[in-house]
Design an enzyme around this catalytic site. Sequence first.
Site, short mmCIF file in Angstrom:
data_model
loop_
_atom_site.label_atom_id
_atom_site.label_comp_id
_atom_site.label_asym_id
_atom_site.label_seq_id
_atom_site.Cartn_x
_atom_site.Cartn_y
_atom_site.Cartn_z
N HIS A 1 0.80 -1.24 0.00
CA HIS A 1 0.00 0.00 0.00
C HIS A 1 0.83 1.29 0.00
O HIS A 1 0.28 2.35 -0.32
CB HIS A 1 -0.93 0.06 1.21
CG HIS A 1 -1.96 -1.03 1.26
ND1 HIS A 1 -2.86 -1.24 0.24
CD2 HIS A 1 -2.23 -1.96 2.21
CE1 HIS A 1 -3.65 -2.25 0.56
NE2 HIS A 1 -3.29 -2.71 1.75
N ASP B 1 -3.11 -11.09 -1.61
CA ASP B 1 -3.52 -10.48 -0.34
C ASP B 1 -5.01 -10.15 -0.48
O ASP B 1 -5.48 -9.82 -1.57
CB ASP B 1 -2.71 -9.20 -0.16
CG ASP B 1 -2.85 -8.55 1.20
OD1 ASP B 1 -1.86 -8.57 1.95
OD2 ASP B 1 -3.94 -7.99 1.47
N HIS C 1 -6.47 -7.61 0.30
CA HIS C 1 -6.64 -6.19 -0.06
C HIS C 1 -6.12 -5.90 -1.46
O HIS C 1 -5.24 -6.61 -1.96
CB HIS C 1 -5.90 -5.31 0.96
CG HIS C 1 -6.45 -5.44 2.35
ND1 HIS C 1 -5.84 -6.24 3.30
CD2 HIS C 1 -7.54 -4.90 2.93
CE1 HIS C 1 -6.55 -6.18 4.43
NE2 HIS C 1 -7.58 -5.37 4.23
N ASP D 1 -3.84 -12.78 4.53
CA ASP D 1 -5.13 -12.36 5.10
C ASP D 1 -6.29 -12.79 4.22
O ASP D 1 -7.45 -12.53 4.52
CB ASP D 1 -5.16 -10.84 5.36
CG ASP D 1 -4.63 -10.03 4.20
OD1 ASP D 1 -4.40 -10.60 3.11
OD2 ASP D 1 -4.44 -8.80 4.36
O1 V1P Z 1 -10.06 0.53 7.24
C1 V1P Z 1 -9.04 1.21 7.39
C2 V1P Z 1 -9.03 2.72 7.40
C3 V1P Z 1 -9.14 3.31 8.76
N1 V1P Z 1 -10.55 3.64 8.46
C4 V1P Z 1 -11.02 4.93 8.73
C5 V1P Z 1 -10.32 3.32 7.08
N2 V1P Z 1 -7.86 0.63 7.51
C6 V1P Z 1 -7.65 -0.79 7.50
C7 V1P Z 1 -6.26 -1.02 6.91
C8 V1P Z 1 -5.99 -2.42 6.49
C9 V1P Z 1 -4.57 -2.55 5.94
C10 V1P Z 1 -4.26 -3.89 5.32
C11 V1P Z 1 -2.80 -3.99 4.93
C12 V1P Z 1 -2.44 -5.16 4.03
O2 V1P Z 1 -3.11 -5.11 2.80
C13 V1P Z 1 -0.93 -5.18 3.69
C14 V1P Z 1 0.02 -5.28 4.83
O3 V1P Z 1 -2.83 -6.38 4.61
C15 V1P Z 1 -7.74 -1.29 8.89
C16 V1P Z 1 -8.59 -2.26 9.43
C17 V1P Z 1 -9.59 -3.04 8.72
N3 V1P Z 1 -10.35 -3.82 9.46
O4 V1P Z 1 -9.71 -2.97 7.53
N4 V1P Z 1 -7.01 -0.85 9.93
C18 V1P Z 1 -7.35 -1.55 11.02
N5 V1P Z 1 -8.31 -2.43 10.73
C19 V1P Z 1 -6.72 -1.39 12.33
C20 V1P Z 1 -7.17 -2.13 13.41
C21 V1P Z 1 -6.56 -1.97 14.65
C22 V1P Z 1 -5.51 -1.08 14.80
C23 V1P Z 1 -5.06 -0.37 13.72
C24 V1P Z 1 -5.66 -0.51 12.48
ZN ZN Z 2 -4.06 -7.22 3.27
CA CA Z 3 -4.81 -8.50 -3.53
#
Ligand code: V1P
Ligand code: ZN
Ligand code: CA
Length: 393
Positions: free
Chosen positions: A157, A192, A194, A281
């Site tokens: 990302h 992945d 995502h 994931d």
């Molecule tokens: O959903 C979001 C953002 C924060 N919201 C306002 C929109 N962020 C996700 C990010 C997911 C990143 C995935 C990375 C990868 O593709 C590559 C390494 O796997 C997110 C989520 C979710 N459930 O989608 N952030 C978090 N959860 C989070 C949870 C706890 C603490 C910090 C972040």
């Molecule tokens: Zn991911």
């Molecule tokens: Ca993907």
Amino acid sequence: METKKKVAYFYNNEIGNYNYGKLHLMNPKRISMTHSLIVGYGVYKDLDVYTTREATKEEIMQFHDQDYVEYLSNYVSSSKIDFLKKNGCSIPLIDEDAKNDSDKKKQYGIDVQADCPGFDGLYTFSQLSTGGSIDAAHLIINNAADIAINWGGGLHHAKKGEAYGFCYVNDIVICILELLKVFPRVLYIDIDVHHGDGVEEAFYTTNRVMTVSFHEFGEDFFPGTGGLNSNGEGLGKNYAVNVPLRPGMDDESYVQLFKNVMNKVMEVYRPDVVVFQTGADSLANDKIGHFNLSIKGHGQCLTYMMGFNVPLVVLGGGGYTIQNVSRCWAFETGLLVKKSLNGPIPVDDPFFHLYEKQNVLHVPIQQVENKNSKEDLNKIQEEIFKQLKDVEA
Ligand code: V1P
Ligand code: ZN
Ligand code: CA
């Protein structure tokens, strides 16, 4: 007769010690857990094991903006600054002006809604992740490996001047830029859960890299990009392939779709090298993703790509049920060297306590509803085949 492939593996003991924070889902320990299984099951005997080095600033700046890299490399957390102040140490310039620093944090995506927190060592962590992916590319270029693995990489990302989605430095883009110095065409595959937005964006206007991402899509699922019709621009038109999917993808439907799409991609694009981001994931029971793949199903995608006998860089990525991530990547390391991992998790594994409830490699998964109908999947495939016809022409 098929000759044995030379498989290289990058690892550094330090990488598992970095910490995004107590409440964060990204846990670098999963890389050390994977390594312990690779050692415990004896897979390392079939690998050329390299210690990962830290990528240099110059290497990182091949993709990222200088001011962003300078910021990351000077980053010190406020708790460390308090500690330094208390102990009468000189304070790095970066935090002298707190207002200026909070503006910069915003600009560079640090700490925004806690996805990319500032933590001590975040730059060295990113340098290690990137160093492995760069050297993996170099081994392939020098014909010193047919397959090169860096489970610490795959942070798809990160943007040119901004941290995003748990990723600070885009090791994949930098790896591909290295490969492009020698190879005319690079294929990037991303399983992945995502969308691989940072990599897609970096190569959106070139036909020298084809990007293919399979991902969960819809209902505000992060990052929200990667629709079926985002296909590249200018010279890159049709060289970005997106496979947006609903929750519940199972082995049968996912592996079949993967094989159909990738078979066509290989036929029309004929890449010189493949870079494969194998985010875990997309496995069942992930803490973020909602697919329902078993480790065997996930691994079948990798085995399928090995069958094309094109040099392969294999990278990690996401994965938030850490015991399943290490199980998956250790199993896949075994697939790459054609070695099966037999028996339960070794009792002397330093992380054994984390597997204690289910000390096996392949854990059973529950059936959940697959929200992708056969008709939906056929339509997606048809659209992608139409797009790829234009690449062929
Ligand atoms: O959903 C979001 C953002 C924060 N919201 C306002 C929109 N962020 C996700 C990010 C997911 C990143 C995935 C990375 C990868 O593709 C590559 C390494 O796997 C997110 C989520 C979710 N459930 O989608 N952030 C978090 N959860 C989070 C949870 C706890 C603490 C910090 C972040
Ligand atoms: Zn991911
Ligand atoms: Ca993907």
